[in-house]
Design a protein around this motif. Structure first.
Motif, PDB file in Angstrom:
ATOM      1  N   MET B  44       0.854  -1.172   0.000  1.00  0.00           N
ATOM      2  CA  MET B  44       0.000   0.000   0.000  1.00  0.00           C
ATOM      3  C   MET B  44       0.895   1.228   0.000  1.00  0.00           C
ATOM      4  N   ILE B  45       0.542   2.221  -0.790  1.00  0.00           N
ATOM      5  CA  ILE B  45       1.277   3.488  -0.766  1.00  0.00           C
ATOM      6  C   ILE B  45       0.493   4.433   0.129  1.00  0.00           C
ATOM      7  N   LEU B  46       1.130   4.899   1.163  1.00  0.00           N
ATOM      8  CA  LEU B  46       0.454   5.779   2.109  1.00  0.00           C
ATOM      9  C   LEU B  46       1.086   7.161   2.068  1.00  0.00           C
ATOM     10  N   ASN B  47       0.254   8.147   1.814  1.00  0.00           N
ATOM     11  CA  ASN B  47       0.714   9.522   1.823  1.00  0.00           C
ATOM     12  C   ASN B  47       0.559  10.075   3.224  1.00  0.00           C
ATOM     13  N   MET B  48       1.647  10.436   3.830  1.00  0.00           N
ATOM     14  CA  MET B  48       1.559  10.966   5.195  1.00  0.00           C
ATOM     15  C   MET B  48       1.971  12.431   5.128  1.00  0.00           C
ATOM     16  N   LEU B  65       3.979   0.491   2.207  1.00  0.00           N
ATOM     17  CA  LEU B  65       3.756  -0.386   3.362  1.00  0.00           C
ATOM     18  C   LEU B  65       3.472  -1.795   2.911  1.00  0.00           C
ATOM     19  N   GLY B  67       1.487  -4.386   4.997  1.00  0.00           N
ATOM     20  CA  GLY B  67       0.824  -4.469   6.294  1.00  0.00           C
ATOM     21  C   GLY B  67       1.179  -3.226   7.073  1.00  0.00           C
ATOM     22  N   GLU B  68       1.787  -3.413   8.236  1.00  0.00           N
ATOM     23  CA  GLU B  68       2.186  -2.257   9.042  1.00  0.00           C
ATOM     24  C   GLU B  68       3.656  -1.912   8.847  1.00  0.00           C
ATOM     25  N   ARG B 235       8.689   1.572  23.242  1.00  0.00           N
ATOM     26  CA  ARG B 235       8.381   2.317  22.028  1.00  0.00           C
ATOM     27  C   ARG B 235       9.624   2.954  21.412  1.00  0.00           C
ATOM     28  N   VAL B 239      14.557   1.762  17.979  1.00  0.00           N
ATOM     29  CA  VAL B 239      13.685   2.324  16.948  1.00  0.00           C
ATOM     30  C   VAL B 239      14.443   3.448  16.250  1.00  0.00           C
ATOM     31  N   MET B 408       7.883   0.251  11.689  1.00  0.00           N
ATOM     32  CA  MET B 408       6.438   0.130  11.526  1.00  0.00           C
ATOM     33  C   MET B 408       5.787   1.511  11.441  1.00  0.00           C
ATOM     34  N   VAL B 409       4.532   1.524  10.977  1.00  0.00           N
ATOM     35  CA  VAL B 409       3.856   2.805  10.776  1.00  0.00           C
ATOM     36  C   VAL B 409       3.823   3.600  12.079  1.00  0.00           C
ATOM     37  N   ALA B 410       3.551   2.891  13.179  1.00  0.00           N
ATOM     38  CA  ALA B 410       3.449   3.587  14.457  1.00  0.00           C
ATOM     39  C   ALA B 410       4.768   4.238  14.844  1.00  0.00           C
ATOM     40  N   ASP B 411       5.888   3.713  14.298  1.00  0.00           N
ATOM     41  CA  ASP B 411       7.193   4.285  14.646  1.00  0.00           C
ATOM     42  C   ASP B 411       7.462   5.584  13.924  1.00  0.00           C
ATOM     43  N   VAL B 413       5.892   8.350  13.519  1.00  0.00           N
ATOM     44  CA  VAL B 413       5.677   9.598  14.258  1.00  0.00           C
ATOM     45  C   VAL B 413       6.681   9.727  15.398  1.00  0.00           C
TER      46      VAL B 413
END
Lengths: 344, 428
Positions: B44-48, B65, B67-68, B235, B239, B408-411, B413
């Motif tokens: 998946m291409i995610l524009n952030m 991405l 998955g995550e 967290r 990372v 991962m995506v959560a990382d 930010v």
């Protein structure tokens, strides 16, 4: 269904279950409003600020203002989204949350109905709620929502299992699947004292079920911009909002019912004298609501103080730690019960 | 037409958008020639961003991405480009100084001082000792202020919301101090070429001293809250690792570089102001992960407090601006009561300070985000012929693209929070 009731001057006979249902639905409906207010005030307290204090006396009308604002907002559906599911999805968590009211005993003989598989019913409808979140994430046709929905599905599955095992150990102790009997069985000793590990596992799982910090990665505001409800507005969003707080409330209710003695005061069986049904009823409901309020406070307290887990950490905690621990706990409780009933 | 570009429909700057998607797709293609292990098409291409609550302004990330998991990243910056380097060519040196406030708007004082010192080096201006100490104190305060915002947002990005409010309460005190010192809370513009605008008032000194004593306890509380917080460590540890061997090549600077094992600090390497006369440590870590960056910045705040205390001990009495009328603005007393003073004031405002023609200079200070350097070429007039800014946020953002992959995506930010970019500075 209990047969008692309230007779109003011989004119009108209200069966207890109708009265309780009315009271219960009223409580369930208003729990969200009160919790929204409580959350804001407690957050203010924790963050060294005041919180809402302008709308109405001490800001008490803030939830009303919130809902009014949501009602007046434009309702937007993404043009590429699946409109039907997008509309139905917010209803699912709210409806399932309401369904739980029927089985909760608020006091001795104060309940709507007592079915012998009550625990199973509660677990079943609690897991149905996730459909709303997942479908909302999918039907929004937004990548952030999709990720949120996927996280929700994965998280629910991993926390249903330890939760189920923790409840199973309670069922072993009470010897019944009926919530009323589980509540009644804690008159002398709360389950939390017999089964502390189960209580901790259940509390953690309840946090995960309610999607609250530290398990709020479904709607992770920072990375997923709201997750499954990114594309929701107006009262559809309001439904999710309502459902979130109702789940907090139900989580607290279940923690209280299963582990913290439901409507019983600690060790009440040993010292509480016989009371008239009226006084006992009032005492029971107050004790029950007091405990529920305490757990609601814990939910809010945790949310505003600790960080959030990462997706893989949630999975690791659920499958790697909680599930084996809950199974082990179940076996230990089973052995304990066997010893108690056969050897003592 | 390649794979991603056939799926997207850019609405604006189509050429630029397509080029970015193309570069994302082309990235690492030499390594992964055929993508056979993606039968479910889970990519998946995610524009952030640039409109995203956690990208600290208008940073745009394009993530691929699975998955995550982040497979590839491309960074798109420039959404806050205001062309300050070009503006500088049309302003006198002193006129340009308020623009530097708007670069790294979280520590405006460091930017002011960095520019003024570069100009002073160019025009060989003597700065009185008291002014140097005032600059040092204010720079350290702005370092604390900047690190406080980093701390609040970084911990908030990890999910703990209340921390943001707590650090903001302390920042508020620093704003009040700057209000007392410079007359502005946010964009202070207090430094002048050849000194500072005005001396500390007694109230300002009292406020700073009060803040320094109280903040020490606050810092201790935060250390207690976070240092051994299991969730926070999980967290942040391991990372976004900047490896020690890559850190310099990637262009990392400031706390990011120090967290990767280099004790590089302009205050030590090329001491400016009076930093060689005060005693302080340069916190350094070897791990290079987000937790190391956390410790480095937290300890830096403690060191800043130490520096401020020493500055107050050593600060002499005296003038706060160069007495040479060709180098600095005369004091207002002179302007109002003597003809020469008034003429000098006009001259400074009109033509400004004129460094020798053809001279060029680079001067760097240790801003909170890292090495902040100003490169100035003079043509003998009051305007710089060329002025270039070596912005630490820009350099640290180069690191970001490299450390995001595999996380991962959560990382994302948390890592962005840990690098602490300010887009005003990166985009200039």
């Amino acid at each position: 269904m209990s047969t008692g009731g309230i007779d109003i001057f011989g004119l009108l006979f209200i069966p207890t279950w109708v009265a309780v249902l009315g009271l219960g639905v009223f409580t369930w409906l208003n729990s969200a409003a009160i919790l929204v207010y409580a959350e804001r005030r407690i957050a203010g307290l924790i963050q060294n600020r005041v919180g809402p204090n302008r709308t109405g006396p001490a800001g008490l009308l803030q939830p009303v203002a919130d809902v009014l604002k949501l009602l007046l907002k434009e309702d937007v559906t993404p043009s590429q989204g699946f409109k039907t599911i997008h509309t139905i999805a917010p209803l699912i968590p709210v409806i399932t949350a309401f369904m739980s009211v029927a089985l909760i005993p608020f006091g001795e003989n104060i309940y709507v109905t007592d079915i012998n598989g009550g625990v199973l019913f509660i677990l079943a409808i609690a897991s149905l709620g996730v459909y709303g979140v997942t479908l909302a994430g999918w039907s929004s046709n937004s990548k952030y929502s999709l990720l949120g929905g996927l996280r929700a599905a994965a998280q629910m599955i991993s926390y249903e299992l330890p939760m189920g095992m923790a409840v199973a150990s309670v069922v072993l102790v009470a010897g019944s699947l009926s919530l009323v009997e589980i509540a009644a069985s804690q008159e002398f000793l709360w389950n939390a004292f017999i089964n502390p590990i189960g209580a901790i596992i259940f509390i953690i799982a309840a946090f995960a079920e309610a999607n609250r910090t530290p398990f709020d990665l479904v709607e992770a505001e920072q990375e997923l911009v709201g997750g499954f409800h990114t594309e929701y507005s107006g009262m559809k969003f309001g439904m999710f909002f309502l459902a979130e707080y109702m789940h907090v409330f139900i989580g607290s209710v279940l923690i209280t019912t299963f582990f913290f003695g439901s409507y019983h005061l600690p060790f009440a069986g040993y010292w509480l004298p016989e009371l008239s049904p009226m006084v006992k009823g009032i005492l029971d409901v107050s004790v029950f609501m007091g405990k529920v309020m305490f757990w609601c406070f814990v939910f809010i307290w945790v949310r505003w103080t600790i960080p959030r887990f990462k997706f893989n950490q949630v999975m690791k905690l659920g499958w790697g730690r909680l599930l084996p621990l809950s199974i082990l706990n179940f076996v230990l409780i089973a052995l304990g019960m066997y010893a108690y009933t056969h050897w003592l | 037409m390649n794979e991603i570009n056939s799926k997207v429909k850019p609405q604006f700057f189509e050429k630029h958008q397509r080029a970015i998607y193309k570069s994302l797709e082309d990235k690492h293609t030499t390594i992964e020639a055929i993508d056979a292990e993606d039968p479910l098409n889970a990519k998946m291409i995610l524009n952030m961003g640039p409109q995203h609550p956690a990208t600290h302004g208008v940073l745009r990330l394009i993530l691929q991405l699975r998955g995550e998991l982040i497979e590839k990243t491309k960074l798109d910056i420039g959404y806050l480009h205001r062309g300050v380097e070009k503006i500088a060519e049309n302003k006198t040196y002193q006129e340009f100084m308020p623009y530097t406030d708007r670069m790294d708007y979280l520590s405006p004082y460091s930017n002011n001082v960095a520019l003024c010192m570069a100009v002073e080096k160019l025009a060989e201006v003597e700065v009185p000792e008291r002014a140097q100490y005032i600059r040092m104190i204010c720079m350290e305060l702005s370092r604390i202020s900047s690190h406080l915002l980093w701390l609040g947002t970084m911990v908030m990005d990890a999910g703990a919301i209340s921390f943001f409010i707590w650090t903001f309460r302390e920042r508020e005190k620093i704003y009040d101090i700057f209000d007392e010192v410079a007359g502005h809370r946010f964009t202070v513009s207090h430094s002048r070429i050849g000194g500072v605008a005005n001396d500390f008032t007694d109230r300002a000194v009292g406020r700073i001293k009060e803040f320094v004593t109280k903040f020490e306890q606050e810092l201790k509380d935060w250390h207690g809250l976070l240092d051994r917080n299991r969730l926070f460590i999980e967290r942040n540890a391991d990372v976004g690792i900047v490896h020690t061997e890559d850190a310099l090549d990637l262009g990392a600077t400031g706390p990011v570089l120090r967290a990767a094992g280099y004790a590089v600090d302009q205050r030590i390497i090329t001491p400016y102001l009076k930093y060689d006369e005060v005693d302080f440590e340069v916190p350094t870590r070897m791990e290079g992960d987000n937790l190391a960056r956390y410790f480095v910045r937290m300890e830096e705040m403690g060191e800043s407090l130490k520096i401020i205390n020493q500055c107050f001990d050593k600060m002499p009495k005296g003038s706060i601006r160069s007495n040479n009328a060709k180098h600095a603005y005369p004091s207002k007393d002179e302007v109002y009561y003597s003809m020469e003073g008034m003429i000098h004031d006009f001259m400074m405002t009109d033509t400004g300070i004129c460094p020798p023609a053809g001279k060029e200079v680079y001067h760097a200070v240790e801003a909170p985000k890292g090495e902040l350097g100003y490169y100035i070429q003079s043509d003998g007039t009051g305007h710089p012929w060329r002025l270039k800014v070596n912005a630490p946020s820009f350099r640290n953002l180069q690191v970001l693209e490299n450390i995001l992959e595999g996380e991962m995506v959560a990382d994302t930010v948390v890592i962005i929070g840990g690098l602490d970019p300010v887009m005003g500075e990166a985009d200039k």
